[in-house]
Design a protein around this motif. Sequence first.
Motif, PDB file in Angstrom:
ATOM      1  N   ASP A  16       0.883  -1.289  -0.317  1.00  0.00           N
ATOM      2  CA  ASP A  16      -0.211  -0.004   0.098  1.00  0.00           C
ATOM      3  C   ASP A  16       0.999   1.672   0.346  1.00  0.00           C
ATOM      4  O   ASP A  16       0.070   2.678  -0.111  1.00  0.00           O
ATOM      5  N   GLY A  17       2.261   1.086  -0.136  1.00  0.00           N
ATOM      6  CA  GLY A  17       2.427   2.451   0.026  1.00  0.00           C
ATOM      7  C   GLY A  17       3.912   2.593   1.439  1.00  0.00           C
ATOM      8  O   GLY A  17       4.545   3.861   1.218  1.00  0.00           O
ATOM      9  N   THR A  18       3.093   1.868   2.272  1.00  0.00           N
ATOM     10  CA  THR A  18       3.748   2.538   3.517  1.00  0.00           C
ATOM     11  C   THR A  18       5.433   1.779   3.514  1.00  0.00           C
ATOM     12  O   THR A  18       5.764   0.301   3.346  1.00  0.00           O
ATOM     13  N   LEU A  19       5.998   3.272   3.439  1.00  0.00           N
ATOM     14  CA  LEU A  19       7.879   2.792   4.224  1.00  0.00           C
ATOM     15  C   LEU A  19       8.363   1.748   5.154  1.00  0.00           C
ATOM     16  O   LEU A  19       7.887   2.450   5.954  1.00  0.00           O
ATOM     17  N   ALA A  20       8.802   0.914   5.530  1.00  0.00           N
ATOM     18  CA  ALA A  20       9.533   0.375   6.617  1.00  0.00           C
ATOM     19  C   ALA A  20      10.148   1.889   6.815  1.00  0.00           C
ATOM     20  O   ALA A  20      11.090   2.569   6.363  1.00  0.00           O
ATOM     21  N   GLN A  21      10.692   1.055   8.080  1.00  0.00           N
ATOM     22  CA  GLN A  21      11.210   2.293   8.885  1.00  0.00           C
ATOM     23  C   GLN A  21      12.726   2.593   8.873  1.00  0.00           C
ATOM     24  O   GLN A  21      13.475   3.874   8.884  1.00  0.00           O
ATOM     25  N   ALA A  22      13.554   1.739   8.019  1.00  0.00           N
ATOM     26  CA  ALA A  22      14.848   1.966   7.380  1.00  0.00           C
ATOM     27  C   ALA A  22      14.521   2.915   6.731  1.00  0.00           C
ATOM     28  O   ALA A  22      15.687   3.250   6.423  1.00  0.00           O
ATOM     29  N   VAL A  23      13.871   2.646   5.744  1.00  0.00           N
ATOM     30  CA  VAL A  23      14.147   3.694   4.835  1.00  0.00           C
ATOM     31  C   VAL A  23      13.794   5.126   5.582  1.00  0.00           C
ATOM     32  O   VAL A  23      14.044   6.085   4.631  1.00  0.00           O
ATOM     33  N   LEU A  24      12.650   4.699   6.498  1.00  0.00           N
ATOM     34  CA  LEU A  24      12.350   6.349   6.460  1.00  0.00           C
ATOM     35  C   LEU A  24      13.443   7.288   7.067  1.00  0.00           C
ATOM     36  O   LEU A  24      13.995   8.108   7.340  1.00  0.00           O
ATOM     37  N   THR A  25      14.528   6.711   7.688  1.00  0.00           N
ATOM     38  CA  THR A  25      15.843   7.108   8.232  1.00  0.00           C
ATOM     39  C   THR A  25      16.585   7.450   7.235  1.00  0.00           C
ATOM     40  O   THR A  25      17.670   7.965   8.048  1.00  0.00           O
ATOM     41  N   ARG A  26      16.400   6.585   5.964  1.00  0.00           N
ATOM     42  CA  ARG A  26      17.524   6.937   5.317  1.00  0.00           C
ATOM     43  C   ARG A  26      17.335   7.992   4.635  1.00  0.00           C
ATOM     44  O   ARG A  26      18.085   8.976   3.897  1.00  0.00           O
ATOM     45  N   ILE A  27      16.410   8.481   4.156  1.00  0.00           N
ATOM     46  CA  ILE A  27      15.104   9.275   3.809  1.00  0.00           C
ATOM     47  C   ILE A  27      15.907  10.594   4.845  1.00  0.00           C
ATOM     48  O   ILE A  27      16.716  11.796   4.294  1.00  0.00           O
ATOM     49  N   GLU A  28      15.627  10.261   6.345  1.00  0.00           N
ATOM     50  CA  GLU A  28      16.139  11.879   7.112  1.00  0.00           C
ATOM     51  C   GLU A  28      17.382  12.203   7.201  1.00  0.00           C
ATOM     52  O   GLU A  28      17.762  12.728   6.940  1.00  0.00           O
ATOM     53  N   ARG A  29      18.007  10.772   6.842  1.00  0.00           N
ATOM     54  CA  ARG A  29      20.037  11.502   6.217  1.00  0.00           C
ATOM     55  C   ARG A  29      20.376  11.833   5.572  1.00  0.00           C
ATOM     56  O   ARG A  29      20.685  12.955   5.361  1.00  0.00           O
ATOM     57  N   CYS A  30      19.376  11.485   4.322  1.00  0.00           N
ATOM     58  CA  CYS A  30      19.611  12.349   2.834  1.00  0.00           C
ATOM     59  C   CYS A  30      19.002  13.444   2.838  1.00  0.00           C
ATOM     60  O   CYS A  30      19.372  14.652   2.270  1.00  0.00           O
ATOM     61  N   VAL A  31      18.310  13.854   3.414  1.00  0.00           N
ATOM     62  CA  VAL A  31      17.297  15.496   4.054  1.00  0.00           C
ATOM     63  C   VAL A  31      18.537  16.400   4.819  1.00  0.00           C
ATOM     64  O   VAL A  31      18.593  17.715   4.794  1.00  0.00           O
ATOM     65  N   GLN A  32      19.188  15.933   5.597  1.00  0.00           N
ATOM     66  CA  GLN A  32      20.134  16.195   6.559  1.00  0.00           C
ATOM     67  C   GLN A  32      21.269  16.663   6.309  1.00  0.00           C
ATOM     68  O   GLN A  32      21.595  17.973   5.873  1.00  0.00           O
ATOM     69  N   LEU A  33      21.940  15.628   4.240  1.00  0.00           N
ATOM     70  CA  LEU A  33      22.962  16.027   3.886  1.00  0.00           C
ATOM     71  C   LEU A  33      22.575  16.931   2.417  1.00  0.00           C
ATOM     72  O   LEU A  33      23.348  17.858   2.848  1.00  0.00           O
ATOM     73  N   HIS A  34      20.783  17.073   2.624  1.00  0.00           N
ATOM     74  CA  HIS A  34      21.460  18.483   1.781  1.00  0.00           C
ATOM     75  C   HIS A  34      21.590  19.360   2.308  1.00  0.00           C
ATOM     76  O   HIS A  34      21.593  20.664   1.877  1.00  0.00           O
ATOM     77  N   GLU A  35      20.412  19.780   3.874  1.00  0.00           N
ATOM     78  CA  GLU A  35      20.432  20.828   4.304  1.00  0.00           C
ATOM     79  C   GLU A  35      22.160  21.431   4.737  1.00  0.00           C
ATOM     80  O   GLU A  35      22.381  22.837   4.747  1.00  0.00           O
ATOM     81  N   ALA A  36      23.220  20.269   4.085  1.00  0.00           N
ATOM     82  CA  ALA A  36      24.612  21.438   4.966  1.00  0.00           C
ATOM     83  C   ALA A  36      25.120  20.982   3.536  1.00  0.00           C
ATOM     84  O   ALA A  36      26.546  21.435   3.215  1.00  0.00           O
ATOM     85  N   GLY A  37      23.723  21.199   2.378  1.00  0.00           N
ATOM     86  CA  GLY A  37      24.540  21.531   1.335  1.00  0.00           C
ATOM     87  C   GLY A  37      25.713  20.851   0.022  1.00  0.00           C
ATOM     88  O   GLY A  37      26.161  21.189  -0.083  1.00  0.00           O
ATOM     89  N   ILE A  38      25.176  19.326   0.591  1.00  0.00           N
ATOM     90  CA  ILE A  38      26.439  18.616   0.077  1.00  0.00           C
ATOM     91  C   ILE A  38      26.105  18.125  -1.554  1.00  0.00           C
ATOM     92  O   ILE A  38      26.882  18.142  -2.456  1.00  0.00           O
ATOM     93  N   ALA A  39      24.909  18.459  -1.904  1.00  0.00           N
ATOM     94  CA  ALA A  39      24.483  18.423  -3.262  1.00  0.00           C
ATOM     95  C   ALA A  39      23.138  19.342  -3.445  1.00  0.00           C
ATOM     96  O   ALA A  39      21.985  18.952  -2.455  1.00  0.00           O
ATOM     97  N   PRO A  40      22.800  19.144  -5.055  1.00  0.00           N
ATOM     98  CA  PRO A  40      21.600  20.296  -5.323  1.00  0.00           C
ATOM     99  C   PRO A  40      20.505  19.707  -4.995  1.00  0.00           C
ATOM    100  O   PRO A  40      19.377  20.233  -4.768  1.00  0.00           O
ATOM    101  N   PHE A  41      20.629  17.843  -5.247  1.00  0.00           N
ATOM    102  CA  PHE A  41      19.340  17.852  -5.416  1.00  0.00           C
ATOM    103  C   PHE A  41      19.625  15.433  -4.608  1.00  0.00           C
ATOM    104  O   PHE A  41      20.541  16.108  -4.434  1.00  0.00           O
ATOM    105  N   VAL A  42      18.464  15.232  -4.362  1.00  0.00           N
ATOM    106  CA  VAL A  42      18.205  13.895  -4.056  1.00  0.00           C
ATOM    107  C   VAL A  42      17.322  12.360  -4.874  1.00  0.00           C
ATOM    108  O   VAL A  42      16.781  13.060  -5.584  1.00  0.00           O
ATOM    109  N   VAL A  43      18.094  12.499  -5.365  1.00  0.00           N
ATOM    110  CA  VAL A  43      17.432  10.540  -6.017  1.00  0.00           C
ATOM    111  C   VAL A  43      16.369   9.903  -5.106  1.00  0.00           C
ATOM    112  O   VAL A  43      17.885   8.730  -4.307  1.00  0.00           O
ATOM    113  N   PHE A  44      15.390   9.424  -4.757  1.00  0.00           N
ATOM    114  CA  PHE A  44      15.422   8.985  -4.100  1.00  0.00           C
ATOM    115  C   PHE A  44      14.500   7.590  -5.273  1.00  0.00           C
ATOM    116  O   PHE A  44      13.845   7.229  -6.182  1.00  0.00           O
ATOM    117  N   THR A  45      14.879   6.331  -5.607  1.00  0.00           N
ATOM    118  CA  THR A  45      15.210   5.002  -5.936  1.00  0.00           C
ATOM    119  C   THR A  45      14.809   4.235  -5.525  1.00  0.00           C
ATOM    120  O   THR A  45      15.273   3.726  -4.039  1.00  0.00           O
TER     121      THR A  45
END
Length: 219
Positions: free
Chosen positions: A54-83
């Motif tokens: 039904d599209g509910t993401l596993a908790q481990a995936v949510l943690t990955r997303i949180e890390r990516c947002v943290q990296l983006h906010e730190a200016g590491i890259a202009p965008f995030v690819v979610f695959t």
Amino acid sequence: MIRLLSRVIRYGLRAYLLMSAALLAWTFLWPDPDPDAVQPADAIVCLGGGMSPDGTLAQAVLTRIERCVQLHEAGIAPFVVFTGGTAAENGPDAGTQMARFAATLGLPTDAAVVEGRAQSTLQNALFTFDMIPAPRRIVLVTEAFHLPRSYASYKWAAWEVGLPSPSISLVMSEPVRRDPVSGTPNWRILARESLAIWFNLGRAVAYSVAPDPDVNWLH
């Protein structure tokens, strides 16, 4: 013939045990990321890793997303690819679900790129390179136990599509999934990963040497 087969089995078992030991060491010794220490990149890649039909993401995936947002906010890259692809026919794809969750964490919509077809790490890698123009440096984000296979998959995919081999920074979201009550590591997923490394190797080799490979082989 029997002696040769016995030798192959013996060496294969040794290679598997050695790989398993290396995987455990990587999983539990990989350092926590410091965003300030990560080199700037062309893109951050967030790998899918579990979603219900039904599209509910596993908790481990949510943690990955949180890390990516943290990296983006730190200016590491202009965008995030979610695959990540679908978990059920005609169901939502993980890439879109991940981008939606990232938006709730403050990631701008124009900083999210969605890849919604991949059903394996090898497909993650192949399809991601279509989303990143001339990638010279990328940041891969996943759990520590999954980083070695992800790194190898992206190096292989760059070679497969004829791109110069990009520099890849590895950032873990967490070491390994744990039981939410007891906190014990998920040993089953570690055992599966130790087999998946060899399975991926076989599939990648078969895909590369075939005269007319089908990307569905990498499912």
